[in-house]
Design a protein around this motif. Sequence first.
Motif, PDB file in Angstrom:
ATOM      1  N   PRO B 135       0.817  -1.208   0.000  1.00 37.00           N
ATOM      2  CA  PRO B 135       0.000   0.000   0.000  1.00 37.00           C
ATOM      3  C   PRO B 135       0.859   1.269   0.000  1.00 37.00           C
ATOM      4  O   PRO B 135       1.926   1.298   0.605  1.00 37.00           O
ATOM      5  CB  PRO B 135      -0.776  -0.098   1.316  1.00 37.00           C
ATOM      6  N   THR B 136       0.413   2.281  -0.722  1.00 35.72           N
ATOM      7  CA  THR B 136       1.080   3.581  -0.691  1.00 35.72           C
ATOM      8  C   THR B 136       0.005   4.652  -0.528  1.00 35.72           C
ATOM      9  O   THR B 136      -1.191   4.352  -0.604  1.00 35.72           O
ATOM     10  CB  THR B 136       1.840   3.873  -1.995  1.00 35.72           C
ATOM     11  N   SER B 137       0.437   5.886  -0.319  1.00 36.13           N
ATOM     12  CA  SER B 137      -0.517   6.980  -0.179  1.00 36.13           C
ATOM     13  C   SER B 137      -1.354   7.161  -1.434  1.00 36.13           C
ATOM     14  O   SER B 137      -2.453   7.695  -1.395  1.00 36.13           O
ATOM     15  CB  SER B 137       0.210   8.287   0.124  1.00 36.13           C
ATOM     16  N   LYS B 138      -0.820   6.708  -2.574  1.00 34.38           N
ATOM     17  CA  LYS B 138      -1.528   6.900  -3.838  1.00 34.38           C
ATOM     18  C   LYS B 138      -2.237   5.637  -4.334  1.00 34.38           C
ATOM     19  O   LYS B 138      -2.796   5.622  -5.415  1.00 34.38           O
ATOM     20  CB  LYS B 138      -0.546   7.375  -4.910  1.00 34.38           C
ATOM     21  N   GLY B 139      -2.158   4.540  -3.581  1.00 30.99           N
ATOM     22  CA  GLY B 139      -2.799   3.291  -4.008  1.00 30.99           C
ATOM     23  C   GLY B 139      -1.931   2.109  -3.645  1.00 30.99           C
ATOM     24  O   GLY B 139      -1.703   1.848  -2.473  1.00 30.99           O
ATOM     25  N   VAL B 140      -1.415   1.427  -4.671  1.00 26.97           N
ATOM     26  CA  VAL B 140      -0.510   0.316  -4.394  1.00 26.97           C
ATOM     27  C   VAL B 140       0.680   0.354  -5.348  1.00 26.97           C
ATOM     28  O   VAL B 140       0.625   0.973  -6.402  1.00 26.97           O
ATOM     29  CB  VAL B 140      -1.199  -1.063  -4.563  1.00 26.97           C
ATOM     30  N   PRO B 220       6.679   4.510   0.471  1.00 25.07           N
ATOM     31  CA  PRO B 220       5.308   4.585   1.022  1.00 25.07           C
ATOM     32  C   PRO B 220       4.478   5.737   0.466  1.00 25.07           C
ATOM     33  O   PRO B 220       3.248   5.669   0.461  1.00 25.07           O
ATOM     34  CB  PRO B 220       5.538   4.767   2.531  1.00 25.07           C
ATOM     35  N   SER B 221       5.106   6.784  -0.012  1.00 26.19           N
ATOM     36  CA  SER B 221       4.321   7.897  -0.544  1.00 26.19           C
ATOM     37  C   SER B 221       3.890   7.649  -1.983  1.00 26.19           C
ATOM     38  O   SER B 221       3.161   8.452  -2.570  1.00 26.19           O
ATOM     39  CB  SER B 221       5.095   9.214  -0.417  1.00 26.19           C
ATOM     40  N   GLY B 222       4.320   6.539  -2.587  1.00 29.95           N
ATOM     41  CA  GLY B 222       3.828   6.172  -3.912  1.00 29.95           C
ATOM     42  C   GLY B 222       4.601   6.788  -5.054  1.00 29.95           C
ATOM     43  O   GLY B 222       4.044   7.150  -6.083  1.00 29.95           O
ATOM     44  N   VAL B 223       5.925   6.872  -4.899  1.00 34.11           N
ATOM     45  CA  VAL B 223       6.767   7.524  -5.892  1.00 34.11           C
ATOM     46  C   VAL B 223       6.901   6.714  -7.192  1.00 34.11           C
ATOM     47  O   VAL B 223       7.223   7.255  -8.240  1.00 34.11           O
ATOM     48  CB  VAL B 223       8.145   7.847  -5.258  1.00 34.11           C
ATOM     49  N   ALA B 224       6.647   5.394  -7.113  1.00 34.72           N
ATOM     50  CA  ALA B 224       6.734   4.540  -8.308  1.00 34.72           C
ATOM     51  C   ALA B 224       5.676   3.438  -8.236  1.00 34.72           C
ATOM     52  O   ALA B 224       5.179   3.122  -7.164  1.00 34.72           O
ATOM     53  CB  ALA B 224       8.126   3.921  -8.425  1.00 34.72           C
ATOM     54  N   ASP B 225       5.330   2.871  -9.404  1.00 29.80           N
ATOM     55  CA  ASP B 225       4.336   1.789  -9.453  1.00 29.80           C
ATOM     56  C   ASP B 225       4.996   0.420  -9.400  1.00 29.80           C
ATOM     57  O   ASP B 225       4.429  -0.542  -8.895  1.00 29.80           O
ATOM     58  CB  ASP B 225       3.515   1.904 -10.735  1.00 29.80           C
TER      59      ASP B 225
END
Lengths: 338, 338
Positions: B135-140, B220-225
Amino acid sequence: MNELIKVAVDAMGGDNAPAEIVKGAVEAVQESKKIKVFLVGREEAVRVELAKYTVPEGQIEIVNATEVIETAEPPVAAIRSKKDSSIVKGMKLVKEGACDAFVSAGSSGAVLVGGQVLVGRIKGVERPPLAPLIPTSKGVALLIDCGANVDARASHLLQFARIGSIYMKHVMGVNDPRVGIVNIGAEEEKGNALVKETFPMLKACDDIHFIGSVEARDIPSGVADVIVCEAFVGNVILKMYEGVGSMMLHEVKQGMLSSLRSKIGALLLKPALKKTLKKFDLEQYGGAPLLGLNGLVVKTHGSSKAVEIKNSILQCIAFQEQKINEKIKEQTVREEKA
Amino acid sequence: MNELIKVAVDAMGGDNAPAEIVKGAVEAVQESKKIKVFLVGREEAVRVELAKYTVPEGQIEIVNATEVIETAEPPVAAIRSKKDSSIVKGMKLVKEGACDAFVSAGSSGAVLVGGQVLVGRIKGVERPPLAPLIPTSKGVALLIDCGANVDARASHLLQFARIGSIYMKHVMGVNDPRVGIVNIGAEEEKGNALVKETFPMLKACDDIHFIGSVEARDIPSGVADVIVCEAFVGNVILKMYEGVGSMMLHEVKQGMLSSLRSKIGALLLKPALKKTLKKFDLEQYGGAPLLGLNGLVVKTHGSSKAVEIKNSILQCIAFQEQKINEKIKEQTVREEKA
């Protein structure tokens, strides 16, 4: 009166220099009579900041350094060319024996390279490790190594275990510190090539308290006092601590603001949570010592505020009083004889 | 009517088998008409659990397997000797084409070894990676690789990047997924030997969207997919996620119970926080696929409850419908030609 412990501080290093650095130095000498701080940096800028405070006499001195090494500069070239930078001058004070320690929030690369090149290693120390304290449910643990030497060898990790044990015992007062090696499973046969080679060496080592493999999942609960790992892995552990922690706090805060009911709840909870969360505030533990050098070098976060600078300066006292470097020297002599 | 997607499920794997496994399988077929589940395990024990539910006709079948591979058993030996275990039998169903996928909460080692030895690799895939969603702040984000192959080479990491991109695009619906490599700094010259070797190869790769180095702090902040890393590092990242998350929740709960005021606050906050924290519940994302095999193998947590088993079974639908393995095959054929 005993001689003062002399700490050189990089007044120009980090995002909040020189204001927060000078403030931290002032707070440190206000808190302890045992130290003298040498603020190394652009004299005029440092003097302006220093003028804002009342400083105990004879405990702060400015050392002029006209250059600044930026974070983006290639470290080796910067150390070589900027002879009048705060990092080079501060480290030379330690090298020459004029200071006992150097604290910097500046370029990590330059501090790590400078530590080895300018301050120099203790004879017998193969690779000086960077070893921050990380918070756990039971207190703190030493994460060693955390960025100084990627692609380390088994003999390096063995030395990290010994040096880390000395630090936790004598600086942090942990009796018989438990040493674990970071691994991907608890069983002895698990791991990558480096861990498989290091494990039996640690197991055979009779001067440390080796408890075996430690899974990353168990580090935050305080399963070991000294967490031994290769620097790339250590860096990932430290950064995940920061990253997961700050994402969760962010999400919890968002949750708190999502309704009137939750806002009232958050207001009531605030004092209790503040106390809880202080524990995860890495700043209060001061910076990470670079161990195994002829003197002490402490690297603090680039984002350091006064409190982290103050705590980093104060941690030099125990290091010096407990004669950590002499103990590391004795250790390496024993290793050579063995 | 289209043919059903056939999923073999290890009814004996994990801490809560067979009860939670059977429950999860029942919930999966109740939710989707597209699948048929083969519960592989001790027939009598599975039948007792299954009798508790009303099951849609023709969607669940029991396959008897009298042996169980325990977590502590050395994987290679267990796979060889326990021919009638749920893991070996389930994997053989995939190998023979009787099933499309196999889901297990059992021994990680046995599932990883069995995947390679019994199910077999797609021609051209060097090392099948284990790739959980985090999980990340922007999704997964897809963390690839996470435990299947320690001490990987650069060519493996390059393949992980491509396979991970296929998965995120076609299973998760992420348009042009951003690929990052885990590193200890953002600059191209940073890293250990493996990352330094892999970086230019990823950069030169024109069929992925490479965004460069990713620091663990920013994951965790969703920097990459797609987060590419060697398995030891991936395992540490995944375990730190779990470890830091659960320690923080524990401490926050302690804080909530520390006074009457905070208890009332916690009560008011509960619904909002529950929603927030659901996001960090790894169970809802299902298990980690072992990619690049002749079929799909999904490894779920040993502690899996019914919800994770259900979601792991359901994730096989998109994998099958999107023909992920055919896309991986096309990819490896292109690699060979290049």
